[in-house]
Design an enzyme around this catalytic site. Structure first.
Site, PDB file in Angstrom:
ATOM      1  N   LYS A  52       0.840  -1.202   0.000  1.00 40.61           N
ATOM      2  CA  LYS A  52       0.000   0.000   0.000  1.00 40.61           C
ATOM      3  C   LYS A  52       0.876   1.255   0.000  1.00 40.61           C
ATOM      4  O   LYS A  52       0.607   2.210  -0.727  1.00 40.61           O
ATOM      5  CB  LYS A  52      -0.934  -0.004   1.222  1.00 40.61           C
ATOM      6  CG  LYS A  52      -2.064  -1.029   1.067  1.00 40.61           C
ATOM      7  CD  LYS A  52      -2.832  -1.289   2.351  1.00 40.61           C
ATOM      8  CE  LYS A  52      -3.807  -2.447   2.154  1.00 40.61           C
ATOM      9  NZ  LYS A  52      -4.497  -2.863   3.362  1.00 40.61           N
ATOM     10  N   GLN A  96      -4.599  -2.057   9.685  1.00 44.39           N
ATOM     11  CA  GLN A  96      -4.461  -3.354   9.029  1.00 44.39           C
ATOM     12  C   GLN A  96      -4.987  -4.467   9.935  1.00 44.39           C
ATOM     13  O   GLN A  96      -4.597  -4.570  11.098  1.00 44.39           O
ATOM     14  CB  GLN A  96      -2.983  -3.597   8.675  1.00 44.39           C
ATOM     15  CG  GLN A  96      -2.740  -4.845   7.855  1.00 44.39           C
ATOM     16  CD  GLN A  96      -3.393  -4.796   6.473  1.00 44.39           C
ATOM     17  OE1 GLN A  96      -3.258  -3.819   5.746  1.00 44.39           O
ATOM     18  NE2 GLN A  96      -4.127  -5.838   6.120  1.00 44.39           N
ATOM     19  N   ASP A 119     -11.026   2.646   4.155  1.00 41.47           N
ATOM     20  CA  ASP A 119     -11.336   1.228   3.907  1.00 41.47           C
ATOM     21  C   ASP A 119     -12.846   1.030   3.747  1.00 41.47           C
ATOM     22  O   ASP A 119     -13.285  -0.023   3.290  1.00 41.47           O
ATOM     23  CB  ASP A 119     -10.847   0.355   5.079  1.00 41.47           C
ATOM     24  CG  ASP A 119      -9.504  -0.302   4.793  1.00 41.47           C
ATOM     25  OD1 ASP A 119      -9.150  -0.439   3.604  1.00 41.47           O
ATOM     26  OD2 ASP A 119      -8.812  -0.687   5.768  1.00 41.47           O
TER      27      ASP A 119
END
Ligand code: NDP
Length: 291
Positions: A52, A96, A119
């Protein structure tokens, strides 16, 4: 049969994002900034965060990493989230997953400001998605819609069967495909581990989207001639022919299913590359929304 090239499309979208970031910077606007929070040292999570960060660099988005040991307490992690929520330079951030067992993922995800939730996991953003309001769409389903759109695949009135109902893939996928919108308007059936006669249902699919996490699960006798097949699964399996000793495969038995399809995503190189691209798009959007 046409192979849906996720690598090619993701490169195109990345270029578009890079052009937009360059245009914003040239106008003296703020450079978008994505922060990633990583707890512990799970190798898969390390790899995801590293890719990412690399993707951000490639398109000119600023990125920063916040790493903590797996002994960080839930309270301390929530304080980290509060600081990122208040940090004016950070446009969006991700935590994460998975988190260590002593930390509630639900509590952590709910603490992220919906405006910075790139997200798209916060209940507010999930609700907005269900209502068809502008929001941050979850990365993998949004990437799949982008592939369908860019390949000009007809969706209107088609029967889309989604196998898998996770919060991050199957459920939002079913919502997006059933929306009254372009590249949607499907009649959707969602299947899961309790579905009876799964094969009878998958055989009815014009568009079959599979996200179950079982290698090579979908066989040729479960897919109808001319179907569009989207394979979300990723599995690392031993390989005698690969130099590395392993290869990646999906939830679909690609070699046998592909000849029956009108379109199919390969693994690797199908859905995977699109997931990060959606995150970059959401970060850009977060920055633009904050003005
Ligand atoms: P989850 O394990 O969270 O969910 C799997 C879903 O599949 C569940 O709803 C489960 O049903 C259902 N399921 C499991 N076995 C069967 C079966 N035999 N028949 C019918 N349904 C079944 O997985 P995710 O959604 O997170 O991920 C799915 C796959 O996609 C994984 O391989 C993952 O690695 C991959 N993935 C890939 C991404 C990418 O970027 N390419 C991103 C995210 C995931 P139930 O709810 O009843 O348990």
């Amino acid at each position: 049969m046409e192979i849906i090239d996720g690598k090619k499309i993701s490169a195109q979208v990345k270029q578009e994002i890079a052009d937009e970031v360059a245009r914003m910077t040239a106008e003296g606007k703020k450079v978008p900034h994505l922060a990633a929070v990583l707890v512990g040292n799970d190798p898969a999570s390390e790899t995801y965060v590293a890719s990412k960060v690399k993707a951000c660099q490639a398109v000119g988005i600023k990125s920063s990493e916040f790493r903590y040991g797996s002994d960080i307490s839930e309270e301390q992690l929530l304080e980290v989230i509060d600081r990122l929520n208040d940090d004016a330079d950070v446009d969006g951030f991700i935590v994460q997953l998975p988190l260590p067992k002593h930390i509630s993922e639900e509590k952590v995800l709910n603490r992220i400001s919906p405006d910075k939730d790139v997200d798209g996991f916060h209940p507010c953003n999930v609700g907005r998605m269900v209502l068809g309001l502008p929001t941050f769409l979850p990365a993998t389903p949004a990437g799949i819609v982008e592939l369908i759109a860019r390949y000009g695949i007809e969706t209107e009135g088609k029967h889309c069967v989604v196998v898998g109902r996770s919060n991050i893939v199957g459920t939002p996928m079913a919502v997006l495909m059933s929306r009254k919108a372009k590249h949607a308007n499907c009649t959707v059936t969602m299947c899961h581990s309790r579905t009876k006669n799964l094969k009878e249902i998958t055989l009815q699919a014009d568009i079959l989207i599979v996200a179950i996490g079982v290698p090579n699960f979908i066989k040729e006798d479960m897919v109808r001639e001319g179907a569009v097949v989207i394979d979300v699964g990723i599995h690392r399996v031993p390989s005698e022919t690969a130099k590395s000793g392993w290869k990646l495969i999906g939830d679909v038995d690609y070699d046998h299913v592909a000849p029956k399809c009108s379109y199919i995503t390969p693994v690797p190189g199908g859905v995977g590359p699109m997931t990060i691209v959606s995150l970059l798009k959401n970060t850009l959007l977060a920055c633009q929304k904050r003005g």
